[in-house]
Scaffold this motif. Structure first.
Motif, mmCIF file in Angstrom:
data_model
loop_
_atom_site.group_PDB
_atom_site.id
_atom_site.type_symbol
_atom_site.label_atom_id
_atom_site.label_comp_id
_atom_site.label_asym_id
_atom_site.label_seq_id
_atom_site.Cartn_x
_atom_site.Cartn_y
_atom_site.Cartn_z
ATOM 1 N N THR A 202 0.291 -11.724 0.301
ATOM 2 C CA THR A 202 1.012 -12.683 -0.536
ATOM 3 C C THR A 202 0.100 -13.449 -1.482
ATOM 4 O O THR A 202 0.428 -13.654 -2.652
ATOM 5 N N MET A 203 -1.053 -13.897 -0.997
ATOM 6 C CA MET A 203 -1.895 -14.815 -1.767
ATOM 7 C C MET A 203 -2.812 -14.122 -2.765
ATOM 8 O O MET A 203 -3.477 -14.789 -3.571
ATOM 9 N N LEU A 204 -2.860 -12.790 -2.746
ATOM 10 C CA LEU A 204 -3.821 -12.092 -3.605
ATOM 11 C C LEU A 204 -3.584 -12.344 -5.088
ATOM 12 O O LEU A 204 -4.520 -12.352 -5.882
ATOM 13 N N LEU A 382 -7.765 -12.336 4.638
ATOM 14 C CA LEU A 382 -7.430 -10.911 4.544
ATOM 15 C C LEU A 382 -8.675 -10.051 4.680
ATOM 16 O O LEU A 382 -8.664 -9.025 5.380
ATOM 17 N N GLU A 383 -9.736 -10.467 4.009
ATOM 18 C CA GLU A 383 -10.989 -9.708 4.086
ATOM 19 C C GLU A 383 -11.510 -9.660 5.511
ATOM 20 O O GLU A 383 -11.930 -8.596 6.002
ATOM 21 N N GLU A 384 -11.459 -10.802 6.193
ATOM 22 C CA GLU A 384 -11.970 -10.849 7.562
ATOM 23 C C GLU A 384 -11.155 -9.949 8.486
ATOM 24 O O GLU A 384 -11.713 -9.212 9.311
ATOM 25 N N VAL A 385 -9.833 -9.983 8.340
ATOM 26 C CA VAL A 385 -8.977 -9.173 9.215
ATOM 27 C C VAL A 385 -9.165 -7.691 8.930
ATOM 28 O O VAL A 385 -9.247 -6.868 9.857
ATOM 29 N N CYS A 386 -9.256 -7.312 7.659
ATOM 30 C CA CYS A 386 -9.458 -5.890 7.322
ATOM 31 C C CYS A 386 -10.783 -5.384 7.881
ATOM 32 O O CYS A 386 -10.849 -4.304 8.491
ATOM 33 N N SER A 404 -1.120 -6.927 -7.264
ATOM 34 C CA SER A 404 -2.194 -7.256 -6.313
ATOM 35 C C SER A 404 -2.875 -5.982 -5.837
ATOM 36 O O SER A 404 -2.212 -5.018 -5.458
ATOM 37 N N ASP A 405 -4.201 -5.978 -5.859
ATOM 38 C CA ASP A 405 -4.964 -4.778 -5.531
ATOM 39 C C ASP A 405 -5.909 -5.049 -4.359
ATOM 40 O O ASP A 405 -6.896 -5.778 -4.491
ATOM 41 N N PHE A 406 -5.619 -4.446 -3.216
ATOM 42 C CA PHE A 406 -6.460 -4.641 -2.035
ATOM 43 C C PHE A 406 -7.854 -4.063 -2.226
ATOM 44 O O PHE A 406 -8.787 -4.466 -1.535
ATOM 45 N N ARG A 407 -8.003 -3.141 -3.160
ATOM 46 C CA ARG A 407 -9.317 -2.520 -3.368
ATOM 47 C C ARG A 407 -10.312 -3.486 -4.008
ATOM 48 O O ARG A 407 -11.497 -3.198 -4.101
ATOM 49 N N LEU A 408 -9.817 -4.626 -4.483
ATOM 50 C CA LEU A 408 -10.697 -5.642 -5.062
ATOM 51 C C LEU A 408 -11.192 -6.637 -4.016
ATOM 52 O O LEU A 408 -12.001 -7.515 -4.333
ATOM 53 N N LEU A 409 -10.705 -6.488 -2.793
ATOM 54 C CA LEU A 409 -11.176 -7.356 -1.721
ATOM 55 C C LEU A 409 -12.636 -7.053 -1.378
ATOM 56 O O LEU A 409 -13.125 -5.937 -1.603
ATOM 57 N N ASN A 410 -13.295 -8.041 -0.830
ATOM 58 C CA ASN A 410 -14.676 -7.862 -0.382
ATOM 59 C C ASN A 410 -14.654 -7.233 1.013
ATOM 60 O O ASN A 410 -14.896 -7.895 2.029
ATOM 61 N N ILE A 411 -14.337 -5.942 1.048
ATOM 62 C CA ILE A 411 -14.289 -5.191 2.301
ATOM 63 C C ILE A 411 -15.173 -3.957 2.155
ATOM 64 O O ILE A 411 -15.575 -3.595 1.049
ATOM 65 N N GLU A 414 -15.616 2.105 2.627
ATOM 66 C CA GLU A 414 -14.786 3.108 3.300
ATOM 67 C C GLU A 414 -13.382 2.575 3.568
ATOM 68 O O GLU A 414 -12.421 3.341 3.612
ATOM 69 N N LEU A 415 -13.250 1.241 3.724
ATOM 70 C CA LEU A 415 -11.920 0.653 3.887
ATOM 71 C C LEU A 415 -11.161 0.647 2.557
ATOM 72 O O LEU A 415 -9.952 0.868 2.531
ATOM 73 N N LYS A 416 -11.867 0.387 1.471
ATOM 74 C CA LYS A 416 -11.218 0.455 0.156
ATOM 75 C C LYS A 416 -10.653 1.849 -0.087
ATOM 76 O O LYS A 416 -9.576 2.013 -0.658
ATOM 77 N N ASP A 417 -11.379 2.860 0.358
ATOM 78 C CA ASP A 417 -10.939 4.240 0.179
ATOM 79 C C ASP A 417 -9.726 4.571 1.053
ATOM 80 O O ASP A 417 -9.047 5.573 0.817
ATOM 81 N N ARG A 418 -9.467 3.732 2.049
ATOM 82 C CA ARG A 418 -8.337 3.979 2.960
ATOM 83 C C ARG A 418 -7.105 3.155 2.601
ATOM 84 O O ARG A 418 -6.147 3.120 3.356
ATOM 85 N N VAL A 419 -7.131 2.447 1.476
ATOM 86 C CA VAL A 419 -5.971 1.684 1.027
ATOM 87 C C VAL A 419 -4.984 2.631 0.355
ATOM 88 O O VAL A 419 -5.332 3.333 -0.612
#
Length: 435
Positions: A202-204, A382-386, A404-411, A414-419
């Motif tokens: 929601t907050m992204l 979100l970053e911490e939970v991912c 909103s793009d989860f791939r822009l998170l600081n994760i 390999e997790l970005k590739d799994r979004v």
């Protein structure tokens, strides 16, 4: 296993379906689309045929919490064959809400049908696993999370040898604090490896917006109450965390305040009923007490004027009349109206603008401020939970704005590739995204 996301690329109204290889189907959440301003929500599943088609073959529906964008079709579903499940306290809160709504002729019929459906609900227990589905081959375990609805849960689902974690709505800045992280670290990850993470976002879309904690909100409210003797607060009566924040700010010496020697915390009968529901929980919730505005005899009005007050209000004709009665008694120069809900409802340029709420807020020339905190996870949470869940196969974002793009998170990369935001099949799991 097949995971199907309906309406995940929006905030509110999201539906997740899990189907086993044997054909068992369950769904998580089935709420209405959010309304736009003063207009009612436009929802395709108000059409009985659309609803029946979507629920074909589904045996159970599990609700993460009681907000209307997560539960809203209970009476229509009651006419079909699905079993509906929710937390026990959530059920009490929804029942209290519907009983209150029955008092308004415009809502009486719908509220009556909803209560009939709620009487057939089953309740689940946190940390307790249930076997569900037509073939009893899907395990589902609820765990508490912090949200702007107490008794909110996430679900760990075991199906066809895979573990799916559905976060529901969550945050890390409520009174349950780091509940999500602690549950992952202590109860889930030591025993299970997560294959798929389905999580809200929601907050992204709100950029670098600073999210204050409930404790910080309470401290700010306490400072405001030192400057203003009288405060009207517009907030959700079912958001018990924020209600608690304003209560603690009003009555910091509450244990010595049994006879209202200090500032008064004032609610009406419906709000008191929801407080009684919250009092069933251990901890701070059970300490909440309030004066009942329905007992507005001269003695109570005198105490309110002399000692000062924080009064929770709702945008209704009843509260307009109450405020009209109180205002002549008090000095508006020492009065503040606090808006403690999402800003979008009073954004005069926004599509969700609610003109009646704006008019209610500015009914009198009192001082005004917004003081609110989100019920949703910050970008950092979100970053911490991912990163902590570290799903081996997929991250599926839901309950988010389309851009909103989860791939822009600081994760991790390999997790970005799994979004996954489009339909695919990966490692034997079929993912269908129906937005």
């Amino acid at each position: 296993m097949t995971i199907t996301i309906y309406r995940g690329n929006q905030i509110g109204g999201c539906i997740t379906q899990i189907e086993s290889a044997k054909g068992s189907k369950i769904q998580i959440d089935f709420g209405h689309n959010l309304p736009e301003g003063d207009k009612p929500a436009n929802d395709k599943y108000d059409d009985p045929k659309e609803l029946e088609n979507l629920l074909n073959g589904v045996s159970d529906i599990y609700y993460t919490h009681y907000h209307g964008d997560h539960i809203g079709f209970e009476s229509q579903i009651n006419q079909l064959s699905q079993t509906q499940h929710i937390g026990k306290l959530s059920l009490d809160i929804v029942r209290t809400l519907k009983r209150h709504m029955k008092n308004a002729p415009i809502f009486e019929e719908d509220a009556t049908r909803s209560l009939e459906a709620l009487n057939k609900f089953k309740t689940y227990v946190a940390n307790h696993t249930e076997m569900v589905g037509k073939h009893k081959d899907i395990e589902i375990t609820p765990f508490y999370v912090s949200h702007s609805a107490i008794d909110a849960h996430m679900f760990l689902i075991h199906c066809d040898g895979k573990y799916v974690l559905h976060t529901g709505d969550f945050r890390d800045h409520g009174y349950m604090g780091e509940g999500m992280v602690k549950v992952l670290q202590k109860l889930i990850l030591p025993k299970h490896s997560i294959d798929v993470l389905i999580t809200e976002g929601t907050m992204l879309s709100r950029g670098s917006e600073k999210v204050m904690s409930e404790k910080e909100l309470m401290q700010k409210a306490m400072a405001v109450f030192k400057d203003y003797k009288y405060a009207f607060v517009l907030q959700s009566s079912t958001d018990i965390d924020i209600l608690l924040s304003f209560y603690l700010a009003t009555c910091p010496n509450r244990k010595d305040n049994k006879k209202w020697y200090g500032r008064m915390f004032v609610t009406d009968g419906y709000q008191q009923a929801q407080i009684r529901n919250a009092n069933k929980l251990d901890g701070l919730y059970k300490e909440i007490r309030s004066a009942d505005i329905r007992h507005k005899h001269e003695g109570m009005l005198y105490l309110m004027r002399e000692r000062g007050f924080t009064m929770l209000v709702r945008n209704s004709e009843t509260f307009q009349k109450l405020i009209d009665e109180i205002v002549p008694m008090i000095d508006l120069e020492h009065t503040i109206f606090i808006y403690s809900q999402w800003h979008g409802y009073i954004d005069t340029e926004g599509k969700s603008k609610n003109q009646s709420a704006i008019d209610f807020i500015h009914r009198y020339p009192w001082h005004f401020m917004e003081l609110h905190t989100s019920g949703h996870a910050s970008k950092e949470a979100l970053e911490e939970v991912c990163n902590l869940a570290n799903p081996t196969t997929a991250i599926i974002p839901i309950h988010k704005d389309p851009d909103s793009d989860f791939r822009l998170l600081n994760i991790q990369q390999e997790l970005k590739d799994r979004v996954y935001t489009e339909s695919t099949e990966v490692e034997g799991i079929k993912i269908q995204i129906n937005n």
